[in-house]
Write an enzyme that holds these catalytic residues in place. Structure first.
Site, PDB file in Angstrom:
ATOM      1  N   HIS A 243       0.816  -1.215   0.000  1.00 12.10           N
ATOM      2  CA  HIS A 243       0.000   0.000   0.000  1.00 12.10           C
ATOM      3  C   HIS A 243       0.858   1.278   0.000  1.00 12.10           C
ATOM      4  O   HIS A 243       0.835   2.046  -0.939  1.00 12.10           O
ATOM      5  CB  HIS A 243      -0.888   0.033   1.253  1.00 12.10           C
ATOM      6  CG  HIS A 243      -1.739  -1.173   1.461  1.00 12.10           C
ATOM      7  ND1 HIS A 243      -2.841  -1.492   0.685  1.00 12.10           N
ATOM      8  CD2 HIS A 243      -1.671  -2.144   2.403  1.00 12.10           C
ATOM      9  CE1 HIS A 243      -3.399  -2.599   1.128  1.00 12.10           C
ATOM     10  NE2 HIS A 243      -2.721  -3.014   2.169  1.00 12.10           N
TER      11      HIS A 243
HETATM   12  O1  RIB Z   1      -5.305  -0.054   4.569  1.00 12.73           O
HETATM   13  C1  RIB Z   1      -3.911  -0.060   4.390  1.00 12.73           C
HETATM   14  C2  RIB Z   1      -3.272   1.009   5.205  1.00 12.73           C
HETATM   15  O2  RIB Z   1      -3.533   0.780   6.590  1.00 12.73           O
HETATM   16  C3  RIB Z   1      -1.732   1.029   5.079  1.00 12.73           C
HETATM   17  O3  RIB Z   1      -1.264   2.347   5.240  1.00 12.73           O
HETATM   18  C4  RIB Z   1      -1.300   0.175   6.233  1.00 12.73           C
HETATM   19  O4  RIB Z   1       0.017   0.498   6.682  1.00 12.73           O
HETATM   20  C5  RIB Z   1      -2.309   0.551   7.279  1.00 12.73           C
HETATM   21  O5  RIB Z   1      -1.869   1.772   7.879  1.00 12.73           O
END
Ligand code: RIB
Ligand code: CA
Length: 313
Positions: A243
């Protein structure tokens, strides 16, 4: 002269760690003015510790790390140890950090930096709940027009939710903060699950990290091997979705991504859909676009960039 001066606001988190490492491995494109930790994946005492551990892993003890807000604006903190492990950084065995945590509060660092640096020269890169960013905006509204852009990981449209059926984790944890940031009027680039779920660490990609043979390459392979379990079980995906590194990769090679300028509003009332990013992808409302909302990624190009840059550390 680096192209971008940035503040990384983060809740490490293995994927946050990889995003930070990518930024620190790219000094020609990115100058990291500081890292502000926020409560999210794990409590603040762990996210600030993890941020310092990642800086030390990268050999960058010169980076200033600040602790920001320890809870969301108007809700109890929801954490994600089930995804990231109790420490938030399961996978590699990294030494306790020895570099100091800065005394100043992370929110004050954000405000002071935006007031000090030339207007329009600083990019904010939130990788977790938006509590620090929203608090800075509330504390000092004068900083909003001074922000060059906000490039954040959060939200979803076609992919809907990963922590509830309707909401992505970062936005769900602090929907009030997200509503403030999405409504502030600063230029916004959003990396939602729609794109991050296409950036999967397959076995071959994980092997490429490990094959670097460096402490960083091996640690990243171990991090992504650990945190892929949640998504593999839930989505049957081929590996961990990276992500947060989508944020720093966009700063270096924006052409790897494609998206659409749309209106995005945040659900802050209904518990059923709390934290949902209501993206008007098809333009069915007259609401003004407020975000460049990403929808696609050149995943092979992304991993080639990431592996090449990690090899530098
Ligand atoms: O949904 C994914 C996000 O939530 C990413 O930033 C992960 O690190 C968590 O913070
Ligand atoms: Ca994160």
């Amino acid at each position: 002269m680096p192209e971008q001066k940035i503040i990384i606001d983060t809740d490490p988190g293995q994927d946050d760690a990889v995003a930070i490492l990518l930024a620190l491995a790219s000094p020609d494109e990115i100058e990291v003015l500081g890292i502000t930790a926020v409560a999210g994946n794990v409590p603040l005492t762990l996210t600030e510790r993890n941020a310092r551990m990642v800086c030390e892993l990268a050999g960058r003890t010169d980076i200033r790390v600040f602790a920001g807000c320890d809870r969301p604006l108007g809700r109890a903190l929801v954490t994600a140890e089930h995804v990231h492990g109790k420490s938030g950084l399961y996978g590699p065995t990294l030494p306790e950090p020895t570099m100091p945590l800065q005394e100043q509060h992370g929110v004050d660092f954000i405000v002071d930096t935006l007031r000090r640096e030339p207007a329009g020269s600083v990019t904010l890169c939130p990788l977790g709940p938006l509590t620090n960013i929203a608090t800075a905006m509330q504390q000092a509204p004068d900083i909003i027009p001074r922000i060059r852009q906000i490039v954040l990981m959060g939200g979803a449209y076609f992919q809907v939710g990963n922590i509830t059926p309707a909401a992505e984790f970062n936005i769900h944890v602090d929907p009030q903060a997200a509503a403030i940031v999405f409504g502030a009027g600063a230029p916004l680039v959003v990396m939602p699950l729609d794109v991050t779920h296409k950036a999967l660490v397959t076995a071959a990609r994980n092997d490429a990290f490990r094959a670097l043979g460096t402490p960083v390459g091996i640690a990243v392979a171990q991090m992504t091997e650990f945190f892929e379990r949640f998504d593999k079980e839930k989505y049957g995906s081929e590996g961990a979705p990276l992500h947060d590194p989508c944020v720093t990769a966009w700063l270096i090679r924006p052409e790897l991504f494609s998206g659409r300028r749309v209106n995005v509003e945040i659900e802050t009332e209904s518990e059923l859909t709390m934290g949902m990013t209501v993206a008007d992808w098809w333009g069915v409302t007259k609401r003004a676009p407020n975000a460049l909302f990403m929808g696609d990624i050149d995943a092979d190009g992304f991993f080639a960039l990431l592996t090449e840059r990690l090899a530098r550390l």
